[in-house]
Design a protein around this motif. Sequence first.
Motif, PDB file in Angstrom:
ATOM      1  N   GLN A 101      -0.788  -5.616   4.750  1.00  0.00           N
ATOM      2  CA  GLN A 101      -1.646  -5.432   5.923  1.00  0.00           C
ATOM      3  C   GLN A 101      -1.363  -4.088   6.605  1.00  0.00           C
ATOM      4  OE1 GLN A 101      -0.429  -9.098   7.858  1.00  0.00           O
ATOM      5  NE2 GLN A 101      -2.527  -9.905   7.705  1.00  0.00           N
ATOM      6  N   ILE A 102      -0.091  -3.765   6.733  1.00  0.00           N
ATOM      7  CA  ILE A 102       0.287  -2.488   7.342  1.00  0.00           C
ATOM      8  C   ILE A 102      -0.287  -1.340   6.515  1.00  0.00           C
ATOM      9  CG2 ILE A 102       2.234  -0.931   7.763  1.00  0.00           C
ATOM     10  CD1 ILE A 102       3.839  -3.373   8.622  1.00  0.00           C
ATOM     11  N   ASN A 103      -0.154  -1.468   5.212  1.00  0.00           N
ATOM     12  CA  ASN A 103      -0.632  -0.429   4.320  1.00  0.00           C
ATOM     13  C   ASN A 103      -2.136  -0.217   4.464  1.00  0.00           C
ATOM     14  OD1 ASN A 103      -0.481   1.524   2.308  1.00  0.00           O
ATOM     15  ND2 ASN A 103      -0.735   0.044   0.677  1.00  0.00           N
ATOM     16  N   ARG A 104      -2.883  -1.292   4.447  1.00  0.00           N
ATOM     17  CA  ARG A 104      -4.355  -1.188   4.490  1.00  0.00           C
ATOM     18  C   ARG A 104      -4.892  -0.871   5.879  1.00  0.00           C
ATOM     19  NH1 ARG A 104      -6.755  -5.087   0.130  1.00  0.00           N
ATOM     20  NH2 ARG A 104      -6.090  -3.871  -1.671  1.00  0.00           N
ATOM     21  N   LYS A 105      -4.331  -1.519   6.921  1.00  0.00           N
ATOM     22  CA  LYS A 105      -4.889  -1.387   8.267  1.00  0.00           C
ATOM     23  C   LYS A 105      -4.356  -0.177   9.039  1.00  0.00           C
ATOM     24  CE  LYS A 105      -5.797  -6.293   8.967  1.00  0.00           C
ATOM     25  NZ  LYS A 105      -5.545  -7.454   9.825  1.00  0.00           N
ATOM     26  N   ILE A 106      -3.149   0.257   8.702  1.00  0.00           N
ATOM     27  CA  ILE A 106      -2.528   1.312   9.511  1.00  0.00           C
ATOM     28  C   ILE A 106      -2.283   2.586   8.706  1.00  0.00           C
ATOM     29  CG2 ILE A 106      -0.541   1.929  10.936  1.00  0.00           C
ATOM     30  CD1 ILE A 106      -0.263  -1.129  11.487  1.00  0.00           C
ATOM     31  N   ILE A 107      -1.501   2.468   7.652  1.00  0.00           N
ATOM     32  CA  ILE A 107      -1.085   3.660   6.911  1.00  0.00           C
ATOM     33  C   ILE A 107      -2.279   4.379   6.287  1.00  0.00           C
ATOM     34  CG2 ILE A 107       0.290   4.505   4.976  1.00  0.00           C
ATOM     35  CD1 ILE A 107       2.230   2.140   5.588  1.00  0.00           C
ATOM     36  N   THR A 108      -3.045   3.681   5.495  1.00  0.00           N
ATOM     37  CA  THR A 108      -4.177   4.298   4.810  1.00  0.00           C
ATOM     38  C   THR A 108      -5.167   4.900   5.802  1.00  0.00           C
ATOM     39  OG1 THR A 108      -3.924   2.732   3.010  1.00  0.00           O
ATOM     40  CG2 THR A 108      -5.991   3.902   3.107  1.00  0.00           C
ATOM     41  N   LYS A 109      -5.307   4.275   6.939  1.00  0.00           N
ATOM     42  CA  LYS A 109      -6.263   4.724   7.939  1.00  0.00           C
ATOM     43  C   LYS A 109      -5.771   5.954   8.704  1.00  0.00           C
ATOM     44  CE  LYS A 109      -7.587   2.178  11.700  1.00  0.00           C
ATOM     45  NZ  LYS A 109      -8.115   0.995  12.354  1.00  0.00           N
ATOM     46  N   ASN A 110      -4.459   6.096   8.873  1.00  0.00           N
ATOM     47  CA  ASN A 110      -3.937   7.116   9.782  1.00  0.00           C
ATOM     48  C   ASN A 110      -3.219   8.294   9.129  1.00  0.00           C
ATOM     49  OD1 ASN A 110      -4.723   5.976  12.329  1.00  0.00           O
ATOM     50  ND2 ASN A 110      -3.272   4.354  11.898  1.00  0.00           N
ATOM     51  N   ILE A 111      -3.014   8.284   7.816  1.00  0.00           N
ATOM     52  CA  ILE A 111      -2.279   9.417   7.233  1.00  0.00           C
ATOM     53  C   ILE A 111      -3.147  10.665   7.112  1.00  0.00           C
ATOM     54  CG2 ILE A 111      -0.419   8.188   6.096  1.00  0.00           C
ATOM     55  CD1 ILE A 111      -1.993   8.205   3.536  1.00  0.00           C
ATOM     56  N   GLY A 112      -4.429  10.506   6.931  1.00  0.00           N
ATOM     57  CA  GLY A 112      -5.398  11.582   7.030  1.00  0.00           C
ATOM     58  C   GLY A 112      -5.397  12.680   5.978  1.00  0.00           C
ATOM     59  N   LYS A 148      -4.167  11.618   2.464  1.00  0.00           N
ATOM     60  CA  LYS A 148      -4.820  10.319   2.321  1.00  0.00           C
ATOM     61  C   LYS A 148      -5.526  10.205   0.973  1.00  0.00           C
ATOM     62  CE  LYS A 148      -8.213   7.299   4.544  1.00  0.00           C
ATOM     63  NZ  LYS A 148      -9.018   7.102   5.744  1.00  0.00           N
ATOM     64  N   SER A 149      -6.247  11.247   0.583  1.00  0.00           N
ATOM     65  CA  SER A 149      -6.973  11.185  -0.692  1.00  0.00           C
ATOM     66  C   SER A 149      -6.006  11.090  -1.870  1.00  0.00           C
ATOM     67  CB  SER A 149      -7.918  12.369  -0.842  1.00  0.00           C
ATOM     68  OG  SER A 149      -7.230  13.585  -0.802  1.00  0.00           O
ATOM     69  N   LYS A 150      -4.895  11.816  -1.805  1.00  0.00           N
ATOM     70  CA  LYS A 150      -3.892  11.723  -2.883  1.00  0.00           C
ATOM     71  C   LYS A 150      -3.279  10.322  -2.923  1.00  0.00           C
ATOM     72  CE  LYS A 150      -2.643  16.549  -2.988  1.00  0.00           C
ATOM     73  NZ  LYS A 150      -2.040  17.315  -4.020  1.00  0.00           N
ATOM     74  N   TYR A 151      -3.028   9.775  -1.762  1.00  0.00           N
ATOM     75  CA  TYR A 151      -2.429   8.437  -1.660  1.00  0.00           C
ATOM     76  C   TYR A 151      -3.349   7.389  -2.286  1.00  0.00           C
ATOM     77  CZ  TYR A 151      -0.032   4.467   0.576  1.00  0.00           C
ATOM     78  OH  TYR A 151       0.647   3.301   0.814  1.00  0.00           O
ATOM     79  N   ILE A 152      -4.614   7.451  -1.964  1.00  0.00           N
ATOM     80  CA  ILE A 152      -5.582   6.486  -2.495  1.00  0.00           C
ATOM     81  C   ILE A 152      -5.800   6.689  -3.988  1.00  0.00           C
ATOM     82  CG2 ILE A 152      -8.008   5.775  -2.395  1.00  0.00           C
ATOM     83  CD1 ILE A 152      -7.837   6.256   0.659  1.00  0.00           C
ATOM     84  N   LEU A 184      -0.747  -1.017  -2.749  1.00  0.00           N
ATOM     85  CA  LEU A 184       0.653  -1.445  -2.747  1.00  0.00           C
ATOM     86  C   LEU A 184       0.881  -2.534  -1.694  1.00  0.00           C
ATOM     87  CD1 LEU A 184       2.382   2.039  -3.108  1.00  0.00           C
ATOM     88  CD2 LEU A 184       2.005   0.330  -4.891  1.00  0.00           C
ATOM     89  N   ASP A 185       1.799  -3.444  -1.999  1.00  0.00           N
ATOM     90  CA  ASP A 185       2.073  -4.527  -1.054  1.00  0.00           C
ATOM     91  C   ASP A 185       3.566  -4.734  -0.817  1.00  0.00           C
ATOM     92  OD1 ASP A 185       2.739  -5.576  -3.488  1.00  0.00           O
ATOM     93  OD2 ASP A 185       1.427  -7.315  -3.367  1.00  0.00           O
ATOM     94  N   ASP A 186       4.378  -3.757  -1.205  1.00  0.00           N
ATOM     95  CA  ASP A 186       5.818  -3.836  -0.993  1.00  0.00           C
ATOM     96  C   ASP A 186       6.265  -2.608  -0.182  1.00  0.00           C
ATOM     97  OD1 ASP A 186       8.529  -4.989  -1.707  1.00  0.00           O
ATOM     98  OD2 ASP A 186       8.726  -2.953  -2.515  1.00  0.00           O
ATOM     99  N   GLU A 187       7.054  -2.848   0.844  1.00  0.00           N
ATOM    100  CA  GLU A 187       7.487  -1.769   1.738  1.00  0.00           C
ATOM    101  C   GLU A 187       8.179  -0.636   0.982  1.00  0.00           C
ATOM    102  OE1 GLU A 187      10.448  -1.141   5.578  1.00  0.00           O
ATOM    103  OE2 GLU A 187       9.645  -3.135   5.186  1.00  0.00           O
TER     104      GLU A 187
END
Length: 127
Positions: free
Chosen positions: A40-51, A55-59, A66-69
């Motif tokens: 949830q953190i990854n999808r709702k916060i990290i992916t949305k705010n890294i910019g 962000k494009s490289k991350y995606i 990913l679902d593990d910290e």
Amino acid sequence: LEDTKRPNKMDPTEYVERVFTINERLTYFERGASPLSAKQINRKIITKNIGGTFKSKYILQGGDDLDDEDDILKMINKISKCVAAQNEDDESERKQTKRESKFAEESTKKINPNIQQPCRKHDGKHD
């Protein structure tokens, strides 16, 4: 927690670590609050705010799935190093281009010293 924006100058790895730390301590701030899962953190916060490019490289590398910290932190750290290296290469290339341009300009002056240079004081304009 979902409105936790990354400050522009903050390293993405530091930002993600901070978000996970805040999430862990969330139960201390509000009674009955439950922390978000890493996914949830990854999808709702990290992916949305890294910019931006990050962000494009991350995606593109599958970071948004990913679902593990630890996996998320490893991916962020890896991309952060890659982006930093790219920025260094870009800066080095800019400096090299600037040096080459300056050298070419000086060479032109040496080859043909009779060429009158524009007046810097008057923006090259004279009566």
